[in-house]
Design a protein around this motif. Structure first.
Motif, PDB file in Angstrom:
ATOM      1  N   HIS A  99      -2.870   5.543   1.381  1.00 45.32           N
ATOM      2  CA  HIS A  99      -4.006   4.614   1.412  1.00 45.32           C
ATOM      3  C   HIS A  99      -4.641   4.639   2.804  1.00 45.32           C
ATOM      4  CE1 HIS A  99      -6.393   0.963   1.154  1.00 45.32           C
ATOM      5  NE2 HIS A  99      -6.144   0.908  -0.145  1.00 45.32           N
TER       6      HIS A  99
ATOM      7  N   PHE B 235      -3.689  -0.880  -4.295  1.00 39.72           N
ATOM      8  CA  PHE B 235      -2.811  -1.820  -3.609  1.00 39.72           C
ATOM      9  C   PHE B 235      -2.370  -2.866  -4.614  1.00 39.72           C
ATOM     10  CE2 PHE B 235      -6.661  -4.281  -3.591  1.00 39.72           C
ATOM     11  CZ  PHE B 235      -6.268  -5.615  -3.556  1.00 39.72           C
TER      12      PHE B 235
ATOM     13  N   SER C 129     -10.848  -0.960  -2.322  1.00 39.13           N
ATOM     14  CA  SER C 129      -9.596  -0.546  -2.957  1.00 39.13           C
ATOM     15  C   SER C 129      -9.491  -1.125  -4.367  1.00 39.13           C
ATOM     16  CB  SER C 129      -8.400  -1.026  -2.120  1.00 39.13           C
ATOM     17  OG  SER C 129      -8.478  -0.547  -0.792  1.00 39.13           O
TER      18      SER C 129
ATOM     19  N   PRO D  66      -4.108   6.666  -4.388  1.00 42.19           N
ATOM     20  CA  PRO D  66      -4.414   6.601  -2.949  1.00 42.19           C
ATOM     21  C   PRO D  66      -5.244   5.389  -2.539  1.00 42.19           C
ATOM     22  CG  PRO D  66      -4.701   8.827  -3.766  1.00 42.19           C
ATOM     23  CD  PRO D  66      -4.476   7.964  -4.972  1.00 42.19           C
ATOM     24  N   ASP D  67      -6.107   4.875  -3.436  1.00 35.19           N
ATOM     25  CA  ASP D  67      -6.920   3.716  -3.056  1.00 35.19           C
ATOM     26  C   ASP D  67      -6.394   2.426  -3.698  1.00 35.19           C
ATOM     27  OD1 ASP D  67      -7.566   4.292  -5.681  1.00 35.19           O
ATOM     28  OD2 ASP D  67      -9.695   3.814  -5.454  1.00 35.19           O
TER      29      ASP D  67
ATOM     30  N   LEU E 198       0.833  -1.198   0.000  1.00 33.98           N
ATOM     31  CA  LEU E 198       0.000   0.000   0.000  1.00 33.98           C
ATOM     32  C   LEU E 198       0.867   1.247   0.000  1.00 33.98           C
ATOM     33  CD1 LEU E 198      -2.276  -1.080   3.003  1.00 33.98           C
ATOM     34  CD2 LEU E 198      -2.791  -1.417   0.590  1.00 33.98           C
TER      35      LEU E 198
END
Length: 318
Positions: free
Chosen positions: A174, A238, A190, A235-236, A170
């Motif tokens: 996040h 992974f 995510s 930012p969201d 991440l």
């Protein structure tokens, strides 16, 4: 009737690539030379092997019948050359899944084998490695094994050698970056960033389907640093990496966290793969090395109540 192996090799490469130009490039000859070899083979057999026209090259019914025996003939030629060699030829091992660090496991599996006993090559993915093995260009492969849509995997034997936990990677922005551990279900809000087209990444595709995670597919696989840069800018977002793969030092790894996944723990399955027809003598030694390393490091531990594997990998783990 005597068959010219160079002509048979030109046919097999064209059948693999479905394209004369790419097949010629793979054999390091001109397209004109490849076309002549295929035409001479067709003349000798008295059958057309390809349908030529707009779009990809297609095999005729005769070409489909000839393909399996042609691959076996080429592999037999390789075996004949190796049999009369002054010494045993090194085992040619193609690896894939490079983002996940396959050579960490290969090095431990080689154990006491001499480094000269294995020549490691790079494959893009399982389909490309399978093609190399069936053409006699590689003796074995190492990576994640799964069924192929064209059925070529049925001509390959495989042995599961390691089940490796994966972490969520991440960016610092996040919302879950501060967690000590996460459940896969926690990631449903995510986006799973993929290093390449998700259709080529069987494990990531199955993870996303099982845990209902949105996917952002990649295009060209430009390596781990490119993927990590995308993570920092999303930012969201992974991604997933095996727990033992360290994040890069310095700027490439700055602002990123590896968070363990639990309840369940996703496991990535590494396998050794080789042609069923005839195994290189080095396969047995490599299998022994993987088995010994697996016992020492408990590589094959799997608990259904604790861990998650795609269904096909569950069958191989028992």
């Amino acid at each position: 009737m005597d068959l010219d192996l160079a002509q048979v090799r030109a046919f097999a490469a064209t059948a693999e690539h479905r394209h004369f130009g790419r097949a010629a490039a793979g054999l390091a000859i001109t397209q004109q030379a490849l076309s002549k070899r295929v035409a001479r083979l067709e003349q000798r057999l008295g059958e057309r092997l390809f349908e030529r026209g707009a779009g990809p090259v297609r095999l005729t019914a005769a070409g489909e019948r000839f393909l399996g025996p042609a691959r076996a003939l080429l592999a037999a030629g390789e075996d004949a050359l190796a049999a009369v060699g002054a010494r045993a030829r090194p085992l040619r091992l193609d690896v894939w899944g490079h983002l996940f660090g396959p050579l960490r496991t290969v090095r431990q599996g080689m154990g006491g084998m001499a480094e000269s006993a294995v020549e490691v090559g790079s494959g893009r993915d399982l389909p490309s490695a399978a093609g190399a093995m069936l053409r006699g260009e590689a003796d074995a492969g190492f990576g994640r094994h799964h069924a192929l849509s064209d059925g070529r995997d049925e001509a390959l034997a495989h042995r599961l050698v390691r089940l490796e936990p994966v972490d969520a990677i991440l960016g610092a922005e996040h919302p879950l970056a501060g967690a000590d551990q996460l459940r896969p279900a926690d990631l449903r809000g995510s986006r799973l960033l993929c290093p390449a087209n998700v259709e080529r990444l069987d494990f990531l595709r199955r993870f996303a389907e099982r845990f209902e995670v949105a996917v952002e597919s990649g295009e060209a696989n430009l390596g781990v640093e490119h993927l990590l840069a995308r993570l920092r800018a999303t930012p969201d977002g992974f991604s997933l990496l095996p727990a033992e793969v360290p994040l890069p030092d310095g700027a490439a790894g700055a602002g990123l966290r590896a968070v363990p996944l639990v309840e369940p723990v996703p496991l990535y399955a590494w396998s050794l793969v080789w042609p069923r027809r005839q195994a290189h003598p080095g396969i047995a030694a490599l299998l022994r090395g993987f088995a010994e390393a697996g016992r020492r490091h408990r590589w094959l531990e799997y608990r259904p109540d604790r861990d998650w594997l795609p269904e096909a990998d569950q069958l191989r783990s028992h």
